[in-house]
Design a protein around this motif. Structure first.
Motif, PDB file in Angstrom:
ATOM      1  N   ALA A   1      76.009  41.089 -14.970  1.00  0.00           N
ATOM      2  CA  ALA A   1      76.065  42.318 -15.770  1.00  0.00           C
ATOM      3  C   ALA A   1      75.128  43.400 -15.249  1.00  0.00           C
ATOM      4  O   ALA A   1      75.436  44.588 -15.354  1.00  0.00           O
ATOM      5  N   THR A   2      73.994  42.997 -14.687  1.00  0.00           N
ATOM      6  CA  THR A   2      72.987  43.972 -14.261  1.00  0.00           C
ATOM      7  C   THR A   2      72.986  44.239 -12.761  1.00  0.00           C
ATOM      8  O   THR A   2      72.370  45.191 -12.305  1.00  0.00           O
TER       9      THR A   2
ATOM     10  N   CYS B   1      67.835  37.998 -10.665  1.00  0.00           N
ATOM     11  CA  CYS B   1      67.189  37.216 -11.733  1.00  0.00           C
ATOM     12  C   CYS B   1      66.632  38.148 -12.797  1.00  0.00           C
ATOM     13  O   CYS B   1      65.412  38.280 -12.951  1.00  0.00           O
ATOM     14  N   PRO B   2      67.495  38.800 -13.562  1.00  0.00           N
ATOM     15  CA  PRO B   2      67.001  39.751 -14.563  1.00  0.00           C
ATOM     16  C   PRO B   2      66.350  39.045 -15.748  1.00  0.00           C
ATOM     17  O   PRO B   2      66.611  37.873 -16.016  1.00  0.00           O
ATOM     18  N   SER B   3      65.529  39.786 -16.444  1.00  0.00           N
ATOM     19  CA  SER B   3      64.928  39.286 -17.679  1.00  0.00           C
ATOM     20  C   SER B   3      66.040  39.036 -18.695  1.00  0.00           C
ATOM     21  O   SER B   3      67.053  39.736 -18.715  1.00  0.00           O
TER      22      SER B   3
ATOM     23  N   GLN C   1      66.849  51.108 -19.345  1.00  0.00           N
ATOM     24  CA  GLN C   1      67.303  52.040 -18.312  1.00  0.00           C
ATOM     25  C   GLN C   1      68.784  51.870 -17.992  1.00  0.00           C
ATOM     26  O   GLN C   1      69.383  52.756 -17.394  1.00  0.00           O
ATOM     27  N   ASN C   2      69.352  50.738 -18.358  1.00  0.00           N
ATOM     28  CA  ASN C   2      70.753  50.438 -18.060  1.00  0.00           C
ATOM     29  C   ASN C   2      71.405  49.797 -19.289  1.00  0.00           C
ATOM     30  O   ASN C   2      71.788  48.634 -19.265  1.00  0.00           O
ATOM     31  N   PRO C   3      71.538  50.552 -20.386  1.00  0.00           N
ATOM     32  CA  PRO C   3      72.064  49.968 -21.628  1.00  0.00           C
ATOM     33  C   PRO C   3      73.501  49.468 -21.518  1.00  0.00           C
ATOM     34  O   PRO C   3      73.917  48.598 -22.272  1.00  0.00           O
ATOM     35  N   ALA C   4      74.257  49.978 -20.546  1.00  0.00           N
ATOM     36  CA  ALA C   4      75.647  49.537 -20.378  1.00  0.00           C
ATOM     37  C   ALA C   4      75.726  48.048 -20.043  1.00  0.00           C
ATOM     38  O   ALA C   4      76.729  47.401 -20.335  1.00  0.00           O
TER      39      ALA C   4
ATOM     40  N   LEU D   1      62.638  46.706 -19.911  1.00  0.00           N
ATOM     41  CA  LEU D   1      62.853  48.024 -19.330  1.00  0.00           C
ATOM     42  C   LEU D   1      64.187  48.106 -18.574  1.00  0.00           C
ATOM     43  O   LEU D   1      64.860  49.141 -18.598  1.00  0.00           O
ATOM     44  N   LEU D   2      64.580  47.021 -17.933  1.00  0.00           N
ATOM     45  CA  LEU D   2      65.842  46.989 -17.194  1.00  0.00           C
ATOM     46  C   LEU D   2      67.011  47.412 -18.081  1.00  0.00           C
ATOM     47  O   LEU D   2      67.871  48.191 -17.683  1.00  0.00           O
TER      48      LEU D   2
END
Length: 123
Positions: free
Chosen positions: A45-46, A50-52, A62-65, A58-59
């Motif tokens: 999705a991001t 390895c996203p949180s 900055q990228n609510p979609a 914050l990720l």
């Protein structure tokens, strides 16, 4: 229980509950840990390896979609085709190639969750 209900409408569960339509159908090994499955979906999705997993990170601010994307995950699905032999038109197990083709025809994709050794993925 679900299969009998869906047979009344002559559709699958995923077709019946189609709003919002899933962007990707998630295929994974049964040995994948649930956290690793969620990690793989978050990564898809991001577009980060390895996203949180914290939605307040914050990720995602900055990228609510990334939090709005939709995935079909049958993590808790029960095989309701045990009484249907392969070749039966109602049996879905022997028709995975057709299911994947239909997902593609509808503009969806498939997310395969596995590492090169087919072990649970970790970050």
């Amino acid at each position: 229980l679900v299969q009998r209900e869906m047979m009344r409408y002559d559709v699958s569960y995923a077709e019946f509950h189609h709003d919002p339509a899933a962007e990707a159908y998630t295929v994974y090994a049964e040995t994948v840990l649930f956290r690793d499955l969620i990690q793989a979906i978050a990564s898809h999705a991001t577009n980060y390896p390895c996203p949180s997993l914290d939605p307040d990170h914050l990720l995602y601010l900055q990228n609510p979609a990334a939090l709005e994307r939709s995935y079909y995950v049958d993590a808790f699905a029960v095989d309701q085709n045990l009484d249907l032999a392969p070749g039966d038109p109602r049996c879905q197990i022997d028709k995975l190639d057709l299911v994947l083709a239909e997902i593609g025809r509808r503009g969806g994709s498939v997310l395969v969750v596995a590492d090169p050794n087919y072990l649970a993925m970790t970050c």
